[in-house]
Design a protein around this motif. Structure first.
Motif, mmCIF file in Angstrom:
data_model
loop_
_atom_site.group_PDB
_atom_site.id
_atom_site.type_symbol
_atom_site.label_atom_id
_atom_site.label_comp_id
_atom_site.label_asym_id
_atom_site.label_seq_id
_atom_site.Cartn_x
_atom_site.Cartn_y
_atom_site.Cartn_z
ATOM 1 N N LEU A 17 0.800 -1.220 0.000
ATOM 2 C CA LEU A 17 0.000 0.000 0.000
ATOM 3 C C LEU A 17 0.840 1.282 0.000
ATOM 4 C CD1 LEU A 17 -2.778 -1.073 2.507
ATOM 5 C CD2 LEU A 17 -3.019 -0.763 0.025
ATOM 6 N N MET A 18 1.934 1.289 0.748
ATOM 7 C CA MET A 18 2.716 2.514 0.921
ATOM 8 C C MET A 18 3.785 2.690 -0.149
ATOM 9 S SD MET A 18 4.722 3.789 4.370
ATOM 10 C CE MET A 18 3.216 4.057 5.305
ATOM 11 N N TYR A 19 4.504 1.634 -0.447
ATOM 12 C CA TYR A 19 5.673 1.772 -1.317
ATOM 13 C C TYR A 19 5.437 1.306 -2.757
ATOM 14 C CZ TYR A 19 7.886 2.682 3.137
ATOM 15 O OH TYR A 19 8.196 3.212 4.367
ATOM 16 N N ILE A 20 4.423 0.493 -2.990
ATOM 17 C CA ILE A 20 4.135 0.039 -4.356
ATOM 18 C C ILE A 20 2.945 0.819 -4.921
ATOM 19 C CG2 ILE A 20 3.462 -1.913 -5.822
ATOM 20 C CD1 ILE A 20 5.072 -3.703 -3.864
ATOM 21 N N ASP A 21 1.780 0.685 -4.272
ATOM 22 C CA ASP A 21 0.587 1.382 -4.761
ATOM 23 C C ASP A 21 0.622 2.880 -4.451
ATOM 24 O OD1 ASP A 21 -0.339 -1.124 -5.515
ATOM 25 O OD2 ASP A 21 -1.758 -1.290 -3.841
ATOM 26 N N GLU A 22 1.354 3.250 -3.410
ATOM 27 C CA GLU A 22 1.460 4.639 -2.936
ATOM 28 C C GLU A 22 0.098 5.220 -2.566
ATOM 29 O OE1 GLU A 22 3.778 6.775 -5.867
ATOM 30 O OE2 GLU A 22 5.611 5.748 -5.250
ATOM 31 N N THR A 23 -0.754 4.386 -1.976
ATOM 32 C CA THR A 23 -2.074 4.844 -1.537
ATOM 33 C C THR A 23 -2.135 5.056 -0.032
ATOM 34 O OG1 THR A 23 -2.814 2.540 -1.459
ATOM 35 C CG2 THR A 23 -3.321 3.788 -3.465
ATOM 36 N N LEU A 24 -1.202 4.498 0.694
ATOM 37 C CA LEU A 24 -1.101 4.703 2.141
ATOM 38 C C LEU A 24 -0.023 5.759 2.344
ATOM 39 C CD1 LEU A 24 -1.906 3.879 5.022
ATOM 40 C CD2 LEU A 24 -0.205 2.051 4.891
#
Length: 142
Positions: A17-24
């Protein structure tokens, strides 16, 4: 908000979520946190000087343990990647080489938090029992 039982499983979800999708967001940076707290600029040096080689830096653990992730965001997770090179591991343990069990997942009880999970890459790092648990839920274990 979801409550994770396995810290290392939560880290894999955070990686997605944070480092791949960048949604978190915002993205956690141990270097940034150390600077903010006046503890230096170099996470590797900080860990080494404080006897935290091959250990999770307490400031990073505290951040990730207390990080809340909404059910809506968890529902967006369709794939997880278990790899020793994950960014989240570098943010947790800057002096770590991936050669021990520091980030091994012990339980998949938290799968219930990811209703749309379809695939786990790097599942060879899980034991046979955990890989079987993925398969039983119809999750591809690559």
């Amino acid at each position: 908000m979801a409550q994770f039982k396995d810290f290392n499983f939560k880290l894999v979800v955070i990686e997605q979520l944070m480092y791949i999708d960048e949604t978190l967001i915002p993205q956690f940076s141990l270097a940034g946190l150390l600077r903010e707290q006046g503890l230096g600029n170099d996470p590797w040096e900080y860990a080494h000087q404080h006897g935290l080689d091959y250990k999770v830096v307490p400031e990073a653990r505290s951040h990730f343990e207390s990080l809340e992730i909404s059910d809506e965001l968890l529902a967006t997770v369709e794939e997880l990647c278990m790899d020793g090179g994950n960014q989240v591991y570098q943010e947790c343990a800057p002096v770590w080489d991936g050669e021990d069990d520091l980030f091994d997942i012990a339980s998949l009880d938290d799968l219930a938090l990811l209703p749309n999970l379809r695939r786990v890459l790097g599942s060879e790092f899980l034991g046979p029992e955990l890989r079987n648990a993925l398969s039983a839920r119809g999750i591809a274990a690559d």
